[in-house]
Design a protein around this motif. Structure first.
Motif, PDB file in Angstrom:
ATOM      1  N   HIS A   1       0.827  -1.211   0.000  1.00  9.12           N
ATOM      2  CA  HIS A   1       0.000   0.000   0.000  1.00  9.12           C
ATOM      3  C   HIS A   1       0.860   1.259   0.000  1.00  9.12           C
ATOM      4  O   HIS A   1       0.467   2.271  -0.579  1.00  9.12           O
ATOM      5  CB  HIS A   1      -0.952  -0.008   1.188  1.00  9.12           C
ATOM      6  N   MET A   2       2.032   1.176   0.631  1.00 11.97           N
ATOM      7  CA  MET A   2       2.922   2.341   0.581  1.00 11.97           C
ATOM      8  C   MET A   2       3.433   2.570  -0.832  1.00 11.97           C
ATOM      9  O   MET A   2       3.789   3.680  -1.193  1.00 11.97           O
ATOM     10  CB  MET A   2       4.113   2.120   1.511  1.00 11.97           C
ATOM     11  N   GLN A   3       3.479   1.518  -1.622  1.00 10.43           N
ATOM     12  CA  GLN A   3       3.934   1.663  -3.006  1.00 10.43           C
ATOM     13  C   GLN A   3       2.788   1.913  -3.960  1.00 10.43           C
ATOM     14  O   GLN A   3       2.987   1.949  -5.157  1.00 10.43           O
ATOM     15  CB  GLN A   3       4.653   0.392  -3.444  1.00 10.43           C
ATOM     16  N   GLY A   4       1.565   2.050  -3.428  1.00  8.75           N
ATOM     17  CA  GLY A   4       0.434   2.234  -4.321  1.00  8.75           C
ATOM     18  C   GLY A   4      -0.013   0.952  -4.974  1.00  8.75           C
ATOM     19  O   GLY A   4      -0.555   0.967  -6.073  1.00  8.75           O
ATOM     20  N   ARG A   5       0.239  -0.191  -4.320  1.00  9.88           N
ATOM     21  CA  ARG A   5      -0.263  -1.461  -4.829  1.00  9.88           C
ATOM     22  C   ARG A   5      -1.268  -1.993  -3.820  1.00  9.88           C
ATOM     23  O   ARG A   5      -1.573  -1.333  -2.834  1.00  9.88           O
ATOM     24  CB  ARG A   5       0.883  -2.475  -4.966  1.00  9.88           C
ATOM     25  N   ILE A   6      -1.797  -3.183  -4.033  1.00 11.64           N
ATOM     26  CA  ILE A   6      -2.696  -3.730  -3.031  1.00 11.64           C
ATOM     27  C   ILE A   6      -2.151  -4.994  -2.404  1.00 11.64           C
ATOM     28  O   ILE A   6      -2.684  -5.475  -1.435  1.00 11.64           O
ATOM     29  CB  ILE A   6      -4.095  -4.009  -3.602  1.00 11.64           C
TER      30      ILE A   6
ATOM     31  N   TRP B   1       7.789   0.477   8.003  1.00 11.18           N
ATOM     32  CA  TRP B   1       7.635   1.768   7.329  1.00 11.18           C
ATOM     33  C   TRP B   1       8.986   2.273   6.844  1.00 11.18           C
ATOM     34  O   TRP B   1       9.141   2.726   5.709  1.00 11.18           O
ATOM     35  CB  TRP B   1       6.998   2.718   8.332  1.00 11.18           C
TER      36      TRP B   1
ATOM     37  N   MET C   1       0.032   5.264   1.480  1.00 12.62           N
ATOM     38  CA  MET C   1      -0.575   4.065   2.053  1.00 12.62           C
ATOM     39  C   MET C   1      -2.038   4.308   2.372  1.00 12.62           C
ATOM     40  O   MET C   1      -2.875   3.412   2.235  1.00 12.62           O
ATOM     41  CB  MET C   1       0.173   3.657   3.321  1.00 12.62           C
TER      42      MET C   1
ATOM     43  N   TYR D   1      -3.986 -10.722  -2.444  1.00 11.12           N
ATOM     44  CA  TYR D   1      -5.413 -10.444  -2.604  1.00 11.12           C
ATOM     45  C   TYR D   1      -6.237 -11.711  -2.674  1.00 11.12           C
ATOM     46  O   TYR D   1      -7.359 -11.757  -2.190  1.00 11.12           O
ATOM     47  CB  TYR D   1      -5.616  -9.629  -3.877  1.00 11.12           C
TER      48      TYR D   1
ATOM     49  N   TRP E   1      10.305   0.454   3.754  1.00 10.96           N
ATOM     50  CA  TRP E   1       9.710   0.758   2.448  1.00 10.96           C
ATOM     51  C   TRP E   1       9.907   2.193   2.043  1.00 10.96           C
ATOM     52  O   TRP E   1       9.287   2.640   1.074  1.00 10.96           O
ATOM     53  CB  TRP E   1       8.224   0.392   2.456  1.00 10.96           C
ATOM     54  N   THR E   2      10.694   2.950   2.783  1.00  9.28           N
ATOM     55  CA  THR E   2      10.906   4.336   2.401  1.00  9.28           C
ATOM     56  C   THR E   2      12.361   4.639   2.099  1.00  9.28           C
ATOM     57  O   THR E   2      12.648   5.319   1.120  1.00  9.28           O
ATOM     58  CB  THR E   2      10.437   5.270   3.535  1.00  9.28           C
TER      59      THR E   2
ATOM     60  N   VAL F   1      -5.150   0.614  -8.771  1.00  6.34           N
ATOM     61  CA  VAL F   1      -4.941  -0.714  -9.332  1.00  6.34           C
ATOM     62  C   VAL F   1      -6.202  -1.145 -10.065  1.00  6.34           C
ATOM     63  O   VAL F   1      -7.308  -0.955  -9.562  1.00  6.34           O
ATOM     64  CB  VAL F   1      -4.594  -1.729  -8.228  1.00  6.34           C
TER      65      VAL F   1
ATOM     66  N   THR G   1       5.290   8.259   1.915  1.00 15.10           N
ATOM     67  CA  THR G   1       4.842   6.862   1.821  1.00 15.10           C
ATOM     68  C   THR G   1       3.621   6.626   2.689  1.00 15.10           C
ATOM     69  O   THR G   1       2.730   5.855   2.328  1.00 15.10           O
ATOM     70  CB  THR G   1       5.959   5.895   2.238  1.00 15.10           C
TER      71      THR G   1
ATOM     72  N   TYR H   1       6.387   4.186  -7.804  1.00 17.67           N
ATOM     73  CA  TYR H   1       5.843   5.514  -8.094  1.00 17.67           C
ATOM     74  C   TYR H   1       6.181   5.929  -9.520  1.00 17.67           C
ATOM     75  O   TYR H   1       5.319   6.397 -10.267  1.00 17.67           O
ATOM     76  CB  TYR H   1       6.416   6.547  -7.112  1.00 17.67           C
TER      77      TYR H   1
ATOM     78  N   THR I   1      10.537   1.770  -3.046  1.00 17.48           N
ATOM     79  CA  THR I   1       9.269   2.426  -3.331  1.00 17.48           C
ATOM     80  C   THR I   1       9.297   3.355  -4.547  1.00 17.48           C
ATOM     81  O   THR I   1       8.330   3.369  -5.302  1.00 17.48           O
ATOM     82  CB  THR I   1       8.789   3.159  -2.084  1.00 17.48           C
TER      83      THR I   1
END
Lengths: 336, 158, 394
Positions: free
Chosen positions: A35-40, A297, B24, A43, A300-301, B30, B20, C145, C141
């Protein structure tokens, strides 16, 4: 209670907690990271939200062939993951989840933890050396250098807490934090050590924890883009699973230690003594989850540091600051 | 930018973490692929469709193909004369029109050179196969794709 | 011999004995940070690289030889596969070279479309760099993006040309004018689809946003600066000596951009700056590419505003035959100077095609610049040169 029965119950409880905890943290990492990368993230596994993904991954790893390279030192190669796993699980023996919910409340609790957790470097060095792979060897040596360098700030930061608490027992440290700090309008206010002037220790401790865990920004031992996973390169199947679970289990272990030392452990404001055994684990898990999230956190940053920069950070900054911090804490302890 | 004058120590680290965290908490952009089909643009070069009726077996496409992935066989067929008493017509008929999509590099030269409007691009993309040999698609498959040829998009006014 | 001297000698003998030979570390061809199949034979003393020998050719596809048996129309499909992250940009110099040979010139609208698509390809290529470079330094990350935003660029390219990576949209004498050769499809014009110009402007907004985001996440990050500032410095004279071009050269303080020098596309009608930085280290090479994306978005904004109307292709013969002669045409690829030397003997195919590919020349500095680098720096330096192995091996 029968000694053996008690032992078995405690063993099962700790093992169950470590394994389920590791799976939950793996899931949290997959989900929060994506989610931090804009994915889900996961699933489909399980019915909703991919909750069964860590289980499915684990099953997949178990089915894989357990490869070992031709030149490998089979015995050491096979033993290494278990050494790492063992040192992680042993830490949980002394972590209190409630006044009575502790494997064994050793008088030297924190000392035991610091001693036993540094055993994992042995396992990593074994893995790196026995893999008969140059990348693994470099990863293992990096890991050894890194873990030795960061044991010191870890110990020194914990020592400051020990000085303030006046005990090495984990339970004693929690109790010292739930002592009444001051009284406002008849209400006793207790403060965790984090707010009792241990913020520098806390920061140093967390940096050292991230380094001990070999996670970004200190993941040089496994640096994927440089050493192609370092000492893990040759591992597959169940042995890789051991390392993998061990990494996440030690993430929980170190978060639990940090929560106990700095955030007040199982103690929560306003909980009567009678309920501490019931509410305690929940409070503790919440604090662990908070710290684990921060570690995830960060991973992932931020990017990765370089090995020499990491050593410089430890020896030039963290250790002197930690030493000075101990001195200051000790002076305050004596004066007040 | 890196050229700002006054900076707090480690400000870049916290700002990155804030970014980030914000990402989130936002919904992820998606497309849930198998449930939600992505809509390809009309000009997308997905797969080549064949209009068998229009093809005259002239072999231009097979000849111009850069990697020769089109296989054509045909024969001449006598047709009844169009009006009674006329000469019987000869019409070329396709026996085989295969495109090997494991070789095809989707350049579109065959579509461009076809002088009889027999080949078309269609944005269809779901024809992956577990085995590479199954990517040799025959006339029936190519004709089936003809139904998926989209209309041309309206043009920008110039 | 005195005792002292003996002790001294024995000590030195011990230290000679302890001197270990360098370890040969084989980095690649299967390695996460060699961008494909580059192989480096590195001699390492601990973490320090003492000597490195790049081995290339694992991805050789023989495009120069293949081109000798392909017609000019068919070669277009090959050349956009050389540097596949910016397919359109490598098509343009080839087609313009053939046009020069044949003495035709594309109409202004076709030239503007070429320019817009080239700049879009440049952005796509730089976004790949902006995503992969932090990954090499351990930050995962920015990858997601930047690639997420690149998707908008690729959608724009696909909308016009039909292909995301391999547009194959250039034709001798302009851009692909019509759908097919039949009586019906001949009338289907392949001009810009409706709303493209507006969507391009929207995408440029997104580009400027992602540049700011990447700045926040990566360029301003102190850890990235620790890893890249002062690492892999290429001084100005060394950059010129090794024939670096493109962003790698401009980061060393040379304001040389073929968009301003060569007159392939109407860049002279557009107002933009050449991004230059003086340091020549990894950080400068990285930040310069972000700056180039900003400049490209400026170019696209102006180009979509002032795009002229008119035909897409000039009249060319149906069977393309370039007259006898030779030409060298070069353009500014996202990675630097990209040139084609076309020798024609008057046939439908070139007699010889020499491809001067950018990454190959940029890669030649590797043995010099990797001297005495640490292994983490090796990865950082290699990533900052931004090469694509298809472009190296052709």
């Amino acid at each position: 209670m029968n000694f053996w029965l008690e032992l078995i119950i405690k063993l099962v409880a700790i093992l169950g907690f470590v394994l389920t905890g590791a799976l939950v943290v793996i899931y949290a990492e997959l989900k929060a990271g994506s989610h931090m990368q804009g994915r889900i993230g996961p699933y489909y596994a399980g019915v909703r939200w991919g909750w069964a993904q860590p289980l499915a991954d684990g099953l997949k790893f178990l089915q894989k062939e357990d490869l070992s390279p031709t030149g490998a030192d089979r015995t050491i190669y096979g033993l290494a993951p278990y050494v790492v796993m063992m040192s992680t699980i042993a830490v949980f023996v002394v972590i209190p989840f409630g006044p009575d919910m502790v494997g064994r409340d050793l008088d030297l609790g924190i000392y035991f933890i610091l001693a036993i957790s540094s055993l994992s470097v042995l396992g990593i060095l074994m893995a790196g050396w026995s893999s008969a792979n140059k990348y693994s060897l470099m990863g293992g040596l990096r890991a050894a250098a890194q873990l030795i360098a960061y044991e010191l700030p870890l110990v020194l930061a914990a020592a400051a807490v020990v000085v303030q608490a006046g005990t090495m027992s984990m339970n004693g440290i929690v109790l010292a934090q739930s002592e009444t700090w001051f009284t406002v309008a008849g209400i006793d206010v207790a403060m965790p050590f984090l707010l009792k002037g241990q913020i520098i220790s806390f920061i140093i401790f967390m940096i050292a924890v991230v380094a001990e865990l070999s996670r970004i920004p200190f993941d040089m031992p496994i640096a994927e883009s440089e050493l192609t996973m370092g000492y893990l390169t040759e591992y597959s199947g169940i042995r890789f699973t051991m390392f993998f679970l061990g990494e996440y289990a030690s993430m929980i272990a170190f978060s639990a230690i940090a929560a106990t030392l700095f955030l007040g452990g199982y103690a929560a404001p306003g909980v009567p003594d009678g309920l501490a055994n019931l509410v305690g684990p929940g409070v503790m898990l919440l604090k662990i989850a908070l710290l684990v999230f921060v570690i995830i956190w960060i991973r992932w940053t931020w990017p990765r540091l370089r090995e020499d920069q990491l050593q410089r950070l430890a020896w030039f900054w963290l250790i002197p600051i930690a030493l000075a911090n101990i001195a200051v804490v000790a002076i305050f302890k004596v004066v007040f | 930018m890196s050229d700002k004058q006054i900076r707090f120590p480690f400000r870049g680290l916290w700002e990155g973490m804030w970014l980030t965290l914000k990402t989130m908490l936002k919904p992820a952009p998606v497309t849930m692929y198998p449930q939600v089909q992505e809509e390809p643009v009309p000009r997308a070069r997905g797969v080549i469709a064949l209009d068998v009726e229009a093809c005259t077996v002239c072999m231009l496409c097979a000849r111009e193909c850069p990697d020769w992935c089109i296989y054509i066989e045909g024969h001449k067929e006598e047709q009844p004369p169009s009006k009674p008493g006329g000469r019987p017509r000869v019409r070329a008929t396709l026996d085989r029109f295969d495109i090997d999509y494991s070789l095809c590099m989707y350049c579109g030269i065959c579509v461009e050179v076809c002088p009889f409007d027999a080949l078309f691009w269609t944005p269809e993309y779901e024809y992956s196969e577990p085995k590479i040999t199954n990517l040799l698609h025959n006339m029936d498959k190519l004709t089936y794709w003809l139904g998926t040829v989209p209309d041309q998009p309206p043009l920008e006014k110039s | 011999m005195t005792d002292l001297a003996m002790i001294h000698r024995s000590e030195s003998a011990v230290s000679i004995e302890l001197q270990t030979p360098d370890m040969t570390l084989n980095i690649g061809p299967q390695h996460p940070s060699t961008h494909g199949v580059l192989r480096l034979i590195a001699k390492v003393a601990g973490e320090r690289v003492t000597d490195v020998e790049p081995v290339i050719g694992y991805m050789h596809r023989g495009y120069e030889k293949l081109s000798e048996v392909r017609t000019y129309a068919q070669i277009t499909t090959l050349v956009n596969r050389i540097d596949w992250v910016a397919g359109f940009a490598s098509e343009v110099p080839f087609i313009i070279g053939v046009e020069k040979l044949m003495g035709v010139e594309a109409p202004p609208r076709a030239q503007y479309i070429r320019m817009i698509l080239t700049e879009l390809a440049r952005m796509a290529s730089h976004l790949v760099f902006m995503s992969s470079y932090p990954l090499e330094l351990g930050a995962t990350t920015p990858l997601m993006y930047a690639l997420r935003e690149r998707e908008y660029i690729l959608e724009l390219i696909e909308e016009v040309t039909g292909g995301r990576f391999h547009p194959n949209f250039n034709r001798v004498g302009g851009v692909k004018p019509v759908y097919g050769g039949g009586s019906m499809t001949k009338k289907w014009s392949l001009d810009l689809p409706e709303g493209f110009l507006q969507r391009a402007r929207d995408a440029m907004d997104r580009m400027e946003q992602i540049c700011d985001d990447i700045d926040t996440l990566v360029s301003d990050n102190e850890l990235i600066k620790m890893r890249t500032v002062g690492i892999g410095v290429i001084p100005r004279d060394k950059a010129l000596e090794y024939g670096l071009t493109g962003p790698n050269l401009r980061a060393s303080g040379v304001a040389y951009d073929l968009r301003k020098v060569e007159n392939l596309l109407p860049y002279d009608e557009i107002d933009f700056d050449i991004a230059v930085r003086q340091g020549g280290d990894c950080y400068d090479r990285y930040v310069l590419r972000i700056e180039e994306v900003r400049q490209s978005s400026r170019i696209v904004r102006q180009a979509v505003d002032q795009i002229p109307s008119g035909p897409l292709q000039t009249k060319v013969p149906r069977v393309l035959k370039a007259p006898r002669g030779q030409v060298y045409s070069r353009g500014e690829n996202p990675k630097g100077e990209f040139g084609y030397h076309i020798v024609s003997e008057g046939a439908r195919m070139p007699y010889r095609l020499k491809i001067r590919s950018t990454s190959f020349s940029n890669l030649s500095i590797l043995p010099w610049i990797l001297q005495d680098a640490l292994i983490p720096d090796l990865v950082a330096i290699m990533g900052s040169l931004d090469f694509v192995l298809g472009d190296v091996d052709r």
